[in-house]
Scaffold this motif. Structure first.
Motif, PDB file in Angstrom:
ATOM      1  N   LYS A  61      46.236  31.621  48.686  1.00  0.00           N
ATOM      2  CA  LYS A  61      45.874  32.922  48.105  1.00  0.00           C
ATOM      3  C   LYS A  61      45.390  32.746  46.664  1.00  0.00           C
ATOM      4  O   LYS A  61      44.466  33.427  46.230  1.00  0.00           O
ATOM      5  N   HIS A  62      45.976  31.811  45.933  1.00  0.00           N
ATOM      6  CA  HIS A  62      45.548  31.558  44.556  1.00  0.00           C
ATOM      7  C   HIS A  62      44.121  31.003  44.476  1.00  0.00           C
ATOM      8  O   HIS A  62      43.483  31.113  43.422  1.00  0.00           O
ATOM      9  N   LEU A  63      43.619  30.414  45.565  1.00  0.00           N
ATOM     10  CA  LEU A  63      42.224  29.952  45.550  1.00  0.00           C
ATOM     11  C   LEU A  63      41.286  31.104  45.218  1.00  0.00           C
ATOM     12  O   LEU A  63      40.308  30.933  44.493  1.00  0.00           O
ATOM     13  N   LYS A  64      41.592  32.283  45.746  1.00  0.00           N
ATOM     14  CA  LYS A  64      40.798  33.476  45.471  1.00  0.00           C
ATOM     15  C   LYS A  64      40.902  33.866  43.993  1.00  0.00           C
ATOM     16  O   LYS A  64      39.944  34.324  43.394  1.00  0.00           O
ATOM     17  N   HIS A  65      42.060  33.646  43.420  1.00  0.00           N
ATOM     18  CA  HIS A  65      42.299  34.076  42.046  1.00  0.00           C
ATOM     19  C   HIS A  65      41.598  33.199  41.011  1.00  0.00           C
ATOM     20  O   HIS A  65      41.366  33.640  39.888  1.00  0.00           O
ATOM     21  N   ILE A  66      41.291  31.977  41.367  1.00  0.00           N
ATOM     22  CA  ILE A  66      40.660  31.055  40.414  1.00  0.00           C
ATOM     23  C   ILE A  66      39.369  31.650  39.862  1.00  0.00           C
ATOM     24  O   ILE A  66      39.084  31.542  38.678  1.00  0.00           O
ATOM     25  N   ARG A  67      38.613  32.309  40.728  1.00  0.00           N
ATOM     26  CA  ARG A  67      37.313  32.849  40.312  1.00  0.00           C
ATOM     27  C   ARG A  67      37.359  34.329  39.963  1.00  0.00           C
ATOM     28  O   ARG A  67      36.338  34.927  39.706  1.00  0.00           O
ATOM     29  N   SER A  68      38.545  34.906  39.958  1.00  0.00           N
ATOM     30  CA  SER A  68      38.650  36.336  39.651  1.00  0.00           C
ATOM     31  C   SER A  68      39.142  36.533  38.219  1.00  0.00           C
ATOM     32  O   SER A  68      39.632  35.610  37.577  1.00  0.00           O
ATOM     33  N   LEU A  70      41.514  38.701  37.662  1.00  0.00           N
ATOM     34  CA  LEU A  70      42.767  39.410  37.893  1.00  0.00           C
ATOM     35  C   LEU A  70      43.846  38.920  36.936  1.00  0.00           C
ATOM     36  O   LEU A  70      43.957  37.717  36.661  1.00  0.00           O
ATOM     37  N   ASP A  71      44.620  39.846  36.416  1.00  0.00           N
ATOM     38  CA  ASP A  71      45.747  39.546  35.535  1.00  0.00           C
ATOM     39  C   ASP A  71      46.686  38.535  36.200  1.00  0.00           C
ATOM     40  O   ASP A  71      46.928  38.607  37.410  1.00  0.00           O
ATOM     41  N   LYS A  72      47.229  37.587  35.424  1.00  0.00           N
ATOM     42  CA  LYS A  72      48.094  36.536  35.988  1.00  0.00           C
ATOM     43  C   LYS A  72      49.293  37.105  36.735  1.00  0.00           C
ATOM     44  O   LYS A  72      49.680  36.597  37.775  1.00  0.00           O
ATOM     45  N   HIS A  73      49.885  38.168  36.203  1.00  0.00           N
ATOM     46  CA  HIS A  73      51.033  38.791  36.873  1.00  0.00           C
ATOM     47  C   HIS A  73      50.613  39.359  38.230  1.00  0.00           C
ATOM     48  O   HIS A  73      51.323  39.186  39.224  1.00  0.00           O
ATOM     49  N   GLU A  76      50.083  36.527  40.776  1.00  0.00           N
ATOM     50  CA  GLU A  76      51.339  36.003  41.314  1.00  0.00           C
ATOM     51  C   GLU A  76      51.950  36.982  42.313  1.00  0.00           C
ATOM     52  O   GLU A  76      52.441  36.575  43.367  1.00  0.00           O
ATOM     53  N   THR A  77      51.894  38.257  42.006  1.00  0.00           N
ATOM     54  CA  THR A  77      52.411  39.273  42.929  1.00  0.00           C
ATOM     55  C   THR A  77      51.627  39.257  44.233  1.00  0.00           C
ATOM     56  O   THR A  77      52.205  39.292  45.323  1.00  0.00           O
ATOM     57  N   ASP A  78      50.306  39.161  44.133  1.00  0.00           N
ATOM     58  CA  ASP A  78      49.441  39.110  45.309  1.00  0.00           C
ATOM     59  C   ASP A  78      49.764  37.889  46.175  1.00  0.00           C
ATOM     60  O   ASP A  78      49.889  37.987  47.396  1.00  0.00           O
ATOM     61  N   ALA A  79      49.909  36.724  45.549  1.00  0.00           N
ATOM     62  CA  ALA A  79      50.213  35.493  46.293  1.00  0.00           C
ATOM     63  C   ALA A  79      51.599  35.550  46.928  1.00  0.00           C
ATOM     64  O   ALA A  79      51.788  35.104  48.063  1.00  0.00           O
TER      65      ALA A  79
END
Length: 97
Positions: A61-68, A70-73, A76-79
């Motif tokens: 799920k964090h793979l998606k966050h690398i390019r977003s 989105l706030d770090k908190h 983490e909640t999303d993952a």
């Protein structure tokens, strides 16, 4: 197969993602490391298969966050929500194969 797992499979096939098991203290739960477009998911070899499946989902799920942006908190909640969401076992088997 879910969108996140399909994306991870694509990254594995093109050589941009590797998954490694490392022998670490049990306080290490897993990590996604990204550098210069290459990603490595580290899982703890001392943890159970079931635990590592959950952590694998979390890190995928964090793979998606690398390019977003989105706030770090929120990342983490999303993952964490994704790792705890009931995923069809066949999706994980297909991902591992």
């Amino acid at each position: 197969m879910g969108e996140e797992l399909k994306y991870a499979v694509m990254l594995i096939h093109c050589g941009e993602l590797r998954i490694k098991y490392v022998d670490m203290d049990t306080t290490f739960t897993g990590s996604l490391i990204e550098k210069n477009g290459q990603c490595v998911i580290l899982l703890n070899a001392r943890m159970s298969v079931e635990y590592n499946f959950k952590k694998l989902l979390h890190e995928v799920k964090h793979l998606k966050h690398i390019r977003s942006k989105l706030d770090k908190h929120l990342c983490e909640t999303d993952a964490t929500n994704f790792e705890n969401y009931p995923v069809d076992y066949n999706q994980l088997v297909n991902f591992i194969d």
